[in-house]
Design a protein around this motif. Structure first.
Motif, PDB file in Angstrom:
ATOM      1  N   THR A   1       0.849  -1.190   0.000  1.00  0.00           N
ATOM      2  CA  THR A   1       0.000   0.000   0.000  1.00  0.00           C
ATOM      3  C   THR A   1       0.880   1.234   0.000  1.00  0.00           C
ATOM      4  O   THR A   1       1.995   1.219   0.544  1.00  0.00           O
ATOM      5  CB  THR A   1      -0.922   0.016   1.229  1.00  0.00           C
ATOM      6  N   GLY A   2       0.393   2.316  -0.604  1.00  0.00           N
ATOM      7  CA  GLY A   2       1.158   3.557  -0.672  1.00  0.00           C
ATOM      8  C   GLY A   2       0.253   4.763  -0.509  1.00  0.00           C
ATOM      9  O   GLY A   2      -0.856   4.644   0.028  1.00  0.00           O
ATOM     10  N   ARG A   3       0.722   5.879  -1.000  1.00  0.00           N
ATOM     11  CA  ARG A   3      -0.052   7.121  -0.881  1.00  0.00           C
ATOM     12  C   ARG A   3      -1.276   7.071  -1.798  1.00  0.00           C
ATOM     13  O   ARG A   3      -1.144   6.977  -3.013  1.00  0.00           O
ATOM     14  CB  ARG A   3       0.840   8.321  -1.238  1.00  0.00           C
ATOM     15  N   THR A   4      -2.446   7.155  -1.213  1.00  0.00           N
ATOM     16  CA  THR A   4      -3.692   7.088  -1.982  1.00  0.00           C
ATOM     17  C   THR A   4      -3.874   8.348  -2.818  1.00  0.00           C
ATOM     18  O   THR A   4      -3.673   9.451  -2.312  1.00  0.00           O
ATOM     19  CB  THR A   4      -4.895   6.945  -1.027  1.00  0.00           C
ATOM     20  N   PRO A   5      -4.260   8.190  -4.096  1.00  0.00           N
ATOM     21  CA  PRO A   5      -4.489   9.374  -4.940  1.00  0.00           C
ATOM     22  C   PRO A   5      -5.598  10.236  -4.355  1.00  0.00           C
ATOM     23  O   PRO A   5      -6.552   9.716  -3.775  1.00  0.00           O
ATOM     24  CB  PRO A   5      -4.916   8.787  -6.277  1.00  0.00           C
ATOM     25  N   ARG A   6      -5.477  11.555  -4.521  1.00  0.00           N
ATOM     26  CA  ARG A   6      -6.518  12.456  -4.028  1.00  0.00           C
ATOM     27  C   ARG A   6      -7.719  12.434  -4.953  1.00  0.00           C
ATOM     28  O   ARG A   6      -8.857  12.542  -4.540  1.00  0.00           O
ATOM     29  CB  ARG A   6      -5.960  13.878  -3.941  1.00  0.00           C
ATOM     30  N   ARG A   7      -7.421  12.285  -6.247  1.00  0.00           N
ATOM     31  CA  ARG A   7      -8.484  12.364  -7.242  1.00  0.00           C
ATOM     32  C   ARG A   7      -8.267  11.297  -8.301  1.00  0.00           C
ATOM     33  O   ARG A   7      -7.222  11.281  -8.950  1.00  0.00           O
ATOM     34  CB  ARG A   7      -8.462  13.771  -7.861  1.00  0.00           C
ATOM     35  N   ILE A   8      -9.267  10.428  -8.465  1.00  0.00           N
ATOM     36  CA  ILE A   8      -9.179   9.353  -9.455  1.00  0.00           C
ATOM     37  C   ILE A   8     -10.150   9.644 -10.597  1.00  0.00           C
ATOM     38  O   ILE A   8     -11.308   9.991 -10.359  1.00  0.00           O
ATOM     39  CB  ILE A   8      -9.514   7.984  -8.822  1.00  0.00           C
ATOM     40  N   THR A   9      -9.671   9.510 -11.823  1.00  0.00           N
ATOM     41  CA  THR A   9     -10.497   9.732 -13.006  1.00  0.00           C
ATOM     42  C   THR A   9     -10.724   8.417 -13.736  1.00  0.00           C
ATOM     43  O   THR A   9      -9.795   7.623 -13.882  1.00  0.00           O
ATOM     44  CB  THR A   9      -9.822  10.735 -13.959  1.00  0.00           C
ATOM     45  N   ALA A  10     -11.970   8.189 -14.194  1.00  0.00           N
ATOM     46  CA  ALA A  10     -12.305   6.998 -14.982  1.00  0.00           C
ATOM     47  C   ALA A  10     -12.497   7.390 -16.439  1.00  0.00           C
ATOM     48  O   ALA A  10     -13.010   8.466 -16.737  1.00  0.00           O
ATOM     49  CB  ALA A  10     -13.573   6.346 -14.441  1.00  0.00           C
ATOM     50  N   SER A  11     -12.079   6.537 -17.360  1.00  0.00           N
ATOM     51  CA  SER A  11     -12.188   6.836 -18.791  1.00  0.00           C
ATOM     52  C   SER A  11     -12.189   5.531 -19.575  1.00  0.00           C
ATOM     53  O   SER A  11     -11.958   4.468 -19.020  1.00  0.00           O
ATOM     54  CB  SER A  11     -11.011   7.718 -19.218  1.00  0.00           C
ATOM     55  N   PRO A  12     -12.469   5.594 -20.886  1.00  0.00           N
ATOM     56  CA  PRO A  12     -12.448   4.374 -21.697  1.00  0.00           C
ATOM     57  C   PRO A  12     -11.042   3.795 -21.780  1.00  0.00           C
ATOM     58  O   PRO A  12     -10.056   4.535 -21.710  1.00  0.00           O
ATOM     59  CB  PRO A  12     -12.918   4.849 -23.076  1.00  0.00           C
ATOM     60  N   ARG A  13     -10.952   2.502 -21.975  1.00  0.00           N
ATOM     61  CA  ARG A  13      -9.654   1.842 -22.083  1.00  0.00           C
ATOM     62  C   ARG A  13      -8.959   2.233 -23.388  1.00  0.00           C
ATOM     63  O   ARG A  13      -9.606   2.366 -24.431  1.00  0.00           O
ATOM     64  CB  ARG A  13      -9.833   0.319 -21.981  1.00  0.00           C
ATOM     65  N   ILE A  14      -7.666   2.402 -23.310  1.00  0.00           N
ATOM     66  CA  ILE A  14      -6.889   2.888 -24.454  1.00  0.00           C
ATOM     67  C   ILE A  14      -6.548   1.749 -25.404  1.00  0.00           C
ATOM     68  O   ILE A  14      -6.192   0.649 -24.970  1.00  0.00           O
ATOM     69  CB  ILE A  14      -5.611   3.582 -23.939  1.00  0.00           C
ATOM     70  N   GLY A  15      -6.686   2.023 -26.701  1.00  0.00           N
ATOM     71  CA  GLY A  15      -6.331   1.029 -27.701  1.00  0.00           C
ATOM     72  C   GLY A  15      -7.380  -0.052 -27.874  1.00  0.00           C
ATOM     73  O   GLY A  15      -7.138  -1.050 -28.535  1.00  0.00           O
ATOM     74  N   ILE A  16      -8.563   0.150 -27.262  1.00  0.00           N
ATOM     75  CA  ILE A  16      -9.650  -0.828 -27.309  1.00  0.00           C
ATOM     76  C   ILE A  16     -10.776  -0.273 -28.166  1.00  0.00           C
ATOM     77  O   ILE A  16     -11.169   0.876 -28.023  1.00  0.00           O
ATOM     78  CB  ILE A  16     -10.183  -1.105 -25.877  1.00  0.00           C
ATOM     79  N   ARG A  17     -11.270  -1.098 -29.079  1.00  0.00           N
ATOM     80  CA  ARG A  17     -12.361  -0.634 -29.940  1.00  0.00           C
ATOM     81  C   ARG A  17     -13.705  -1.088 -29.413  1.00  0.00           C
ATOM     82  O   ARG A  17     -14.715  -0.434 -29.613  1.00  0.00           O
ATOM     83  CB  ARG A  17     -12.158  -1.164 -31.365  1.00  0.00           C
ATOM     84  N   LEU A  18     -13.726  -2.227 -28.736  1.00  0.00           N
ATOM     85  CA  LEU A  18     -14.983  -2.779 -28.222  1.00  0.00           C
ATOM     86  C   LEU A  18     -15.299  -2.229 -26.839  1.00  0.00           C
ATOM     87  O   LEU A  18     -14.403  -1.845 -26.091  1.00  0.00           O
ATOM     88  CB  LEU A  18     -14.889  -4.302 -28.157  1.00  0.00           C
ATOM     89  N   ALA A  19     -16.582  -2.227 -26.514  1.00  0.00           N
ATOM     90  CA  ALA A  19     -17.040  -1.839 -25.175  1.00  0.00           C
ATOM     91  C   ALA A  19     -16.464  -0.506 -24.733  1.00  0.00           C
ATOM     92  O   ALA A  19     -16.019  -0.329 -23.600  1.00  0.00           O
ATOM     93  CB  ALA A  19     -16.679  -2.938 -24.158  1.00  0.00           C
ATOM     94  N   VAL A  20     -16.497   0.463 -25.659  1.00  0.00           N
ATOM     95  CA  VAL A  20     -15.930   1.781 -25.374  1.00  0.00           C
ATOM     96  C   VAL A  20     -16.723   2.518 -24.277  1.00  0.00           C
ATOM     97  O   VAL A  20     -16.200   3.396 -23.589  1.00  0.00           O
ATOM     98  CB  VAL A  20     -15.888   2.623 -26.666  1.00  0.00           C
ATOM     99  N   HIS A  21     -17.977   2.122 -24.105  1.00  0.00           N
ATOM    100  CA  HIS A  21     -18.806   2.797 -23.105  1.00  0.00           C
ATOM    101  C   HIS A  21     -18.386   2.457 -21.681  1.00  0.00           C
ATOM    102  O   HIS A  21     -18.774   3.127 -20.740  1.00  0.00           O
ATOM    103  CB  HIS A  21     -20.271   2.403 -23.314  1.00  0.00           C
ATOM    104  N   ARG A  22     -17.603   1.404 -21.543  1.00  0.00           N
ATOM    105  CA  ARG A  22     -17.155   1.026 -20.193  1.00  0.00           C
ATOM    106  C   ARG A  22     -15.957   1.885 -19.792  1.00  0.00           C
ATOM    107  O   ARG A  22     -14.910   1.818 -20.424  1.00  0.00           O
ATOM    108  CB  ARG A  22     -16.759  -0.451 -20.160  1.00  0.00           C
ATOM    109  N   LEU A  23     -16.127   2.643 -18.733  1.00  0.00           N
ATOM    110  CA  LEU A  23     -15.039   3.502 -18.247  1.00  0.00           C
ATOM    111  C   LEU A  23     -14.199   2.693 -17.268  1.00  0.00           C
ATOM    112  O   LEU A  23     -14.284   2.871 -16.058  1.00  0.00           O
ATOM    113  CB  LEU A  23     -15.615   4.761 -17.604  1.00  0.00           C
ATOM    114  N   TRP A  24     -13.372   1.816 -17.812  1.00  0.00           N
ATOM    115  CA  TRP A  24     -12.615   0.868 -16.987  1.00  0.00           C
ATOM    116  C   TRP A  24     -11.136   1.204 -16.901  1.00  0.00           C
ATOM    117  O   TRP A  24     -10.320   0.406 -16.490  1.00  0.00           O
ATOM    118  CB  TRP A  24     -12.818  -0.564 -17.511  1.00  0.00           C
ATOM    119  N   ARG A  25     -10.770   2.390 -17.338  1.00  0.00           N
ATOM    120  CA  ARG A  25      -9.404   2.881 -17.125  1.00  0.00           C
ATOM    121  C   ARG A  25      -9.458   3.876 -15.966  1.00  0.00           C
ATOM    122  O   ARG A  25     -10.342   4.739 -15.922  1.00  0.00           O
ATOM    123  CB  ARG A  25      -8.875   3.572 -18.388  1.00  0.00           C
TER     124      ARG A  25
END
Length: 187
Positions: free
Chosen positions: A151-175
């Motif tokens: 465990t380390g320093r927890t990020p203050r702010r986490i952002t979710a976005s589509p996975r990079i280099g993926i064409r399928l299931a772009v609606h999933r914000l899994w990055r």
DNA sequence: GAACCGATTGCCT
DNA sequence: GGCAATCGGTTCG
């Protein structure tokens, strides 16, 4: 605090988010702070290597949690994942970027901050290749301790976005990434 | 067995 | 912005 197998034995989205800020230690030599990850699921995720059922390559994703899943991409670069979820269900978190903390050898023409900014760069900087496929990561698993997570320093702010280099299931914000990090693969 | 492709990167114009 | 590198895995015949 070292991560145990139970940490990985949860839904892949939870594990992915919680891995941000954790420190990866390689051979007790290099230490980096994870700042960007992507989650990949099982048969329900068409973008995943496990999306069409188990194959020789994706077999590890269907196995017990807490192990490394490493594969070669474009015949050139390696990508490092951690297997999540209970045995017989597929899931893995791809480590896309990390901030060097110690022991990372700088690369000519590349700022130290950028050395591990990208899944291929990260593996190259840490010396991770196909030989590391299947090594245990959780500290309570038997076997070599070449890869460890703490465990380390927890990020203050986490952002979710589509996975990079993926064409399928772009609606999933899994990055997921630490918004305040300067060691990301992309903004 | 052969053909196609990719969870990337760095160098070229 | 375009594209080659380079090879294991997957799919198709």
């Amino acid at each position: 605090m070292g991560l145990r197998q139970e940490f990985f034995d949860r839904p892949v989205l939870e594990v992915a988010r919680d891995l941000l800020g954790c420190e990866l230690v390689v051979d007790g030599r290099a230490r980096v702070r994870i700042v960007e990850v992507e989650a990949y699921g099982g048969e329900d995720d068409p973008a995943s290597h496990a999306g069409r059922g188990p194959t020789p390559r994706s077999r590890l994703m269907f196995g017990p949690p807490g192990f490394a899943y490493v594969y070669l991409i474009y015949g050139v670069h390696h990508c490092l994942n951690f297997v999540t979820g209970p045995d017989a269900t597929a899931g893995a978190v791809l480590v896309r970027a990390a901030e060097p903390l110690s022991g990372v050898v700088p690369r000519p023409g590349l700022a130290l901050e950028q050395t591990c900014a990208g899944p291929g760069r990260l593996c190259r900087a840490l010396g991770v290749d196909l030989a590391w496929n299947g090594v245990p990561v959780a500290e309570d698993l038997p076997g070599p301790d070449r890869l460890r997570l703490e465990t380390g320093r927890t990020p203050r702010r986490i952002t979710a976005s589509p996975r990079i280099g993926i064409r399928l299931a772009v609606h999933r914000l899994w990055r997921f990434h630490d918004r305040e990090s300067s060691g990301l693969s992309r903004r």
